[in-house]
Design an enzyme around this catalytic site. Sequence first.
Site, PDB file in Angstrom:
ATOM      1  N   MET A  42     -27.139  37.775 -30.725  1.00  0.00           N
ATOM      2  CA  MET A  42     -25.558  37.860 -31.188  1.00  0.00           C
ATOM      3  C   MET A  42     -25.361  37.213 -32.546  1.00  0.00           C
ATOM      4  O   MET A  42     -26.069  36.498 -32.896  1.00  0.00           O
ATOM      5  CB  MET A  42     -24.731  36.943 -30.256  1.00  0.00           C
ATOM      6  CG  MET A  42     -24.827  37.262 -28.597  1.00  0.00           C
ATOM      7  SD  MET A  42     -23.744  36.587 -27.654  1.00  0.00           S
ATOM      8  CE  MET A  42     -24.417  36.742 -26.124  1.00  0.00           C
ATOM      9  N   ASP A 181     -25.592  44.370 -16.823  1.00  0.00           N
ATOM     10  CA  ASP A 181     -25.615  43.107 -17.709  1.00  0.00           C
ATOM     11  C   ASP A 181     -24.039  42.651 -17.312  1.00  0.00           C
ATOM     12  O   ASP A 181     -23.429  43.062 -18.138  1.00  0.00           O
ATOM     13  CB  ASP A 181     -26.346  43.301 -19.067  1.00  0.00           C
ATOM     14  CG  ASP A 181     -26.258  41.900 -19.801  1.00  0.00           C
ATOM     15  OD1 ASP A 181     -26.070  41.067 -19.283  1.00  0.00           O
ATOM     16  OD2 ASP A 181     -26.694  42.070 -21.156  1.00  0.00           O
TER      17      ASP A 181
HETATM   18  C1  DX5 Z   1     -23.353  38.782 -22.437  1.00  0.00           C
HETATM   19  C2  DX5 Z   1     -24.840  38.890 -22.384  1.00  0.00           C
HETATM   20  C3  DX5 Z   1     -25.530  38.849 -21.116  1.00  0.00           C
HETATM   21  C4  DX5 Z   1     -25.164  37.465 -20.372  1.00  0.00           C
HETATM   22  C5  DX5 Z   1     -25.009  37.652 -18.925  1.00  0.00           C
HETATM   23  O1  DX5 Z   1     -23.246  39.386 -23.796  1.00  0.00           O
HETATM   24  O2  DX5 Z   1     -25.472  40.228 -22.819  1.00  0.00           O
HETATM   25  O3  DX5 Z   1     -26.990  39.119 -21.005  1.00  0.00           O
HETATM   26  O4  DX5 Z   1     -26.271  36.364 -20.791  1.00  0.00           O
HETATM   27  O5  DX5 Z   1     -24.686  36.376 -18.237  1.00  0.00           O
HETATM   28  P1  DX5 Z   1     -24.254  36.120 -16.898  1.00  0.00           P
HETATM   29  O6  DX5 Z   1     -25.203  36.855 -16.083  1.00  0.00           O
HETATM   30  O7  DX5 Z   1     -23.996  34.854 -16.692  1.00  0.00           O
HETATM   31  O8  DX5 Z   1     -22.819  37.242 -16.914  1.00  0.00           O
HETATM   32 ZN    ZN Z   2     -27.571  41.034 -22.547  1.00  0.00          ZN
END
Ligand code: DX5
Ligand code: ZN
Length: 232
Positions: A42, A181
């Site tokens: 990110m 995801d």
């Molecule tokens: C969010 C990420 C995800 C995140 C998912 O922008 O892309 O990969 O880590 O986390 P959980 O499983 O906690 O929703």
């Molecule tokens: Zn992700």
Amino acid sequence: MTDTTRDFLIAPSILSADFARLGAEVDDVLASGADIIHFDVMDNHYVPNLTIGPMLCEALRKHGVSAPIDAHLMVRPVDRLIGDFIDAGASYITFHPEASDHIDRSLQLIRDAGCRAGLVFNPATPLSYLDYVMDKVDMILLMSVNPGFGGQSFIPGTLDKLREARRRIDASGRPIRLEIDGGVKVDNIAEIARAGADTFVAGSAVFKARNEADPHRYDSVIREFRDQLARA
Ligand code: DX5
Ligand code: ZN
């Protein structure tokens, strides 16, 4: 989904791991039965958060991690970082189509380096971005939360979108993985699999579930995922 021959892959997102001991966390989660390491990148620009980059991916490879690393790029622009992640040893590189001015070129950059390429769809991003590139993707990643943070709740409308993505993959006849995801938990993973997903990212659900008896293992939650998937 009735296709019981589909293989399911579990991809813990290290976004929820203990960053101060990341190498050990990755070792532990792989020893606990995970298939892929999901690596969330990110940039505080495309998404409102700042995480990890190619140096850490390379460090995990040097640490000895040989499992596939699934680099999910939430960055804009993407092409420069695609090159960096290729050099850092990523196996899959996925990016958001809105973040690339030249989607076909970005996919090709990844493929030409021998990595697997994928497009990521935010909850409100249409699947029509796939119309002319089905032959250039190895993975389709549907976001079931808005990207930027772990620990959010699964957006139920993603189930219909998964069914549509599964239809497109089956119609193409290509071996494209369908990854989900965001907000994946033991109590919804079976329903998500029935809607067509075959690759499951889980961050908080895994890393908040250390085994009580052995704090270096996450195998009870991974076993629960597999039990649910066996019944899906
Ligand atoms: C969010 C990420 C995800 C995140 C998912 O922008 O892309 O990969 O880590 O986390 P959980 O499983 O906690 O929703
Ligand atoms: Zn992700």
